[in-house]
Design an enzyme around this catalytic site. Structure first.
Site, mmCIF file in Angstrom:
data_model
loop_
_atom_site.group_PDB
_atom_site.id
_atom_site.type_symbol
_atom_site.label_atom_id
_atom_site.label_comp_id
_atom_site.label_asym_id
_atom_site.label_seq_id
_atom_site.Cartn_x
_atom_site.Cartn_y
_atom_site.Cartn_z
ATOM 1 N N CYS A 99 -24.821 -31.107 6.859
ATOM 2 C CA CYS A 99 -23.878 -30.068 6.443
ATOM 3 C C CYS A 99 -23.436 -30.199 4.986
ATOM 4 O O CYS A 99 -23.396 -29.209 4.249
ATOM 5 C CB CYS A 99 -22.648 -30.072 7.348
ATOM 6 S SG CYS A 99 -21.979 -31.722 7.684
ATOM 7 N N HIS B 257 -15.958 -27.954 4.864
ATOM 8 C CA HIS B 257 -15.986 -29.067 3.910
ATOM 9 C C HIS B 257 -15.704 -28.570 2.495
ATOM 10 O O HIS B 257 -16.173 -27.503 2.103
ATOM 11 C CB HIS B 257 -17.382 -29.706 3.846
ATOM 12 C CG HIS B 257 -17.838 -30.382 5.100
ATOM 13 N ND1 HIS B 257 -16.996 -30.782 6.123
ATOM 14 C CD2 HIS B 257 -19.092 -30.774 5.477
ATOM 15 C CE1 HIS B 257 -17.712 -31.370 7.064
ATOM 16 N NE2 HIS B 257 -18.973 -31.368 6.718
#
Lengths: 352, 352
Positions: free
Chosen positions: A130, A256
């Site tokens: 990710c 994130h």
């Protein structure tokens, strides 16, 4: 007649698996049937695909009989065990775990960045980590126009990177803290399930994601370095772009953040040039309007397939060097959406 | 007979002010009397210094009659208004605001790093910004032994950097989120009180600390760049050490984290050499034992005067380049303790 696909989702009940079902439902892939697979523990769970109610089945090698396309996010061990069985039965698999990412004959693909790599698949395509995906999404337009020399990244990673249970752990610890209770007993998963010690993430920062290796780097940091090279340069050990990373878990459930410092070959490039290149790239949204306090934030990125980039500015003391701030939903572009998007490209490119 | 000091604490009721009272109580300074000063709004509050109950008074120029030493943390405007009045009356002031930091004739001091600068004071000594202090604490031992060429820092800054009210805002938003309520209406302070828009910090990341300037940098980032140069090189615009910064607020109440990338002149220096230098420096604690998952965290740094450093490792692709992770209590070493410590040094060095 358009070909229609029998699709299996492996690890269907997890945070990423559930989003794979949603993303597949919204995708352009002509779906004939969907089979939801998980461990025996989760078998029997009923989940919806569009208007259909589907019962999750326990995964066996025979689960893949007649399946054309597998989307997998059940953990590296499960992928290693079952994906070769699926390939043997004629399926093409897009795997969101780290099981095959560094295998030489497995393409590691972010569709906007290196779609051509899909052509070299032998049944398995790996979805990158990710934190890598959103960084290469932001940097690929820069690399193409100005050349990339060096990347120094510090991550601000959400709890959901460690799964749904880590989100629950964060929320439980947070409530304990607000209630004046001891958080220390609550930590059972983070920083990483496989390691010996566990620390609370609530109102805290954990500079460890995945295990710490003898070379001083966490495995997450190692992944960011070598996956970036494999995706951008087709060589996990190339030094044509130098990459280093510090990965930190922050008390955010989803999305994130990344503070990215980078240097380009074309030293005449301005911050405005960088912004223009990024704004033109598919899947990337420029959020960089400091007069109006517009910049990427996890709470605004959550739920979107896009990668958001802002705070682009030159390092005034080093030519061709810039700072920027990148945010994306780690469960969508960082996982479920990039997996489904890889499958969409496989279909469009007649590779499945 | 030892000289004893009449001390005034300006901004005594704030998050930093209350900690200044505690740190002064535990300091080596021979205290004759303590006067607590604040705005008219906070006057009348009763706070303890050691066993004495003291009533907070409203600040006037005359408040400083007979005062030897002023510790100030009431905001830049208050410092600008009152500290010259205190100096006129013979006091020496250690100011924790940004009011005088960049004045050429005001020393900007971290006592372990540049104590000699105290000798040049003309009544006011400035305490650096919290994020700067912990970074120069970690890097000064490196600079002295190996020379420093470049610093690239990404910060993970706690809510308390914006005061006690920001901690309360974070907690209120967090509870709202856990209760499934809308957080958006709760944000009144962060990212920064003086700006137009306010965003929730709970379960979020805000890449803005202080106002954003036309050059693309936030004022906090600007402070880290120029304060570091003033402290280490005695020249706020020197390029002998190149510095760039990205400052981000994270949902942590107390203690800042910093991911610091730096390059040294002595390219033979190893990570172990860097660790040894840091471990030997006063006020710095090396927490770097990755086999046992020991690294700095806000919840373990909170309440300590020390700066904690860990995750020290080389950038294997660039000689003389390293990454590290630094955490310190922003209200203590980043504010109240560094202020009191400056006052301790002034007393020891006969400069007050």
């Amino acid at each position: 007649m358009t070909k229609e696909y029998n699709v299996a989702i492996l690890g269907a009940t997890g945070a990423v698996g559930r989003r794979m079902i949603e993303q597949l439902a919204q995708s352009t892939i002509p779906v004939k049937s969907v089979k939801l697979l998980a461990s025996s523990r989760s078998a029997g769970t009923v989940l919806k695909f569009r208007d259909q109610e589907l019962t999750v089945e326990e995964t066996t090698p025979e689960s893949f009989d007649g399946i054309d396309l597998v989307l997998s996010s059940a953990g590296g061990g499960v992928s290693k065990k079952f994906l070769p069985e699926a390939v043997k039965r004629g399926a093409v698999c897009v795997d969101n775990t780290s099981a095959f990412r560094m295998d030489e004959d497995v393409p590691l693909v972010v569709p906007e960045v290196n779609p051509e790599a899909l052509k070299n698949h032998h049944g398995i395509i790996a979805n990158p980590n990710c934190s890598t995906i959103q960084m290469v999404m932001a940097l690929e337009p820069v690399r193409r126009k100005f050349g990339l020399k060096q990347i120094i990244v510090s991550t601000y990673q959400a709890a959901s990177g460690a799964g749904q249970a880590a989100i629950e752990e964060l929320k439980r610890e947070t409530q304990d803290y607000l209630d004046g209770k001891d958080m220390q007993n609550g930590a059972k998963i983070l920083p990483t399930k496989g390691d010996k010690k566990h620390y609370p993430l609530a109102f805290n920062l954990l500079p460890q994601i995945d295990v710490l290796e003898d070379n001083g780097y966490s495995h997450e940091e190692w992944k960011m370095i070598h996956e970036t090279k494999k995706i951008m340069l087709n060589d996990m050990n190339s030094q044509d772009i130098k990459v280093t990373a510090t990965c930190v878990r922050v008390p955010v459930p989803i999305a994130h953040g990344e503070s990215v410092y980078f240097t380009v070959e074309d030293e005449a490039a301005t911050a405005q040039d960088i912004m223009n290149a990024i704004a033109d790239f598919p899947g990337v949204v420029l959020q960089d309007d400091i007069k109006n306090q517009i910049y990427p934030q996890p709470i605004t990125a959550e739920g979107s397939r896009d990668t958001f980039v802002g705070r682009i500015r030159p390092d005034y003391e080093n030519k061709g060097a810039f700072n920027m701030w990148v945010v994306a939903d780690n469960l969508l572009k960082g996982a479920a959406w990039n997996t489904v998007e890889n499958a969409e490209y496989l279909v469009k490119m007649n590779l499945v």
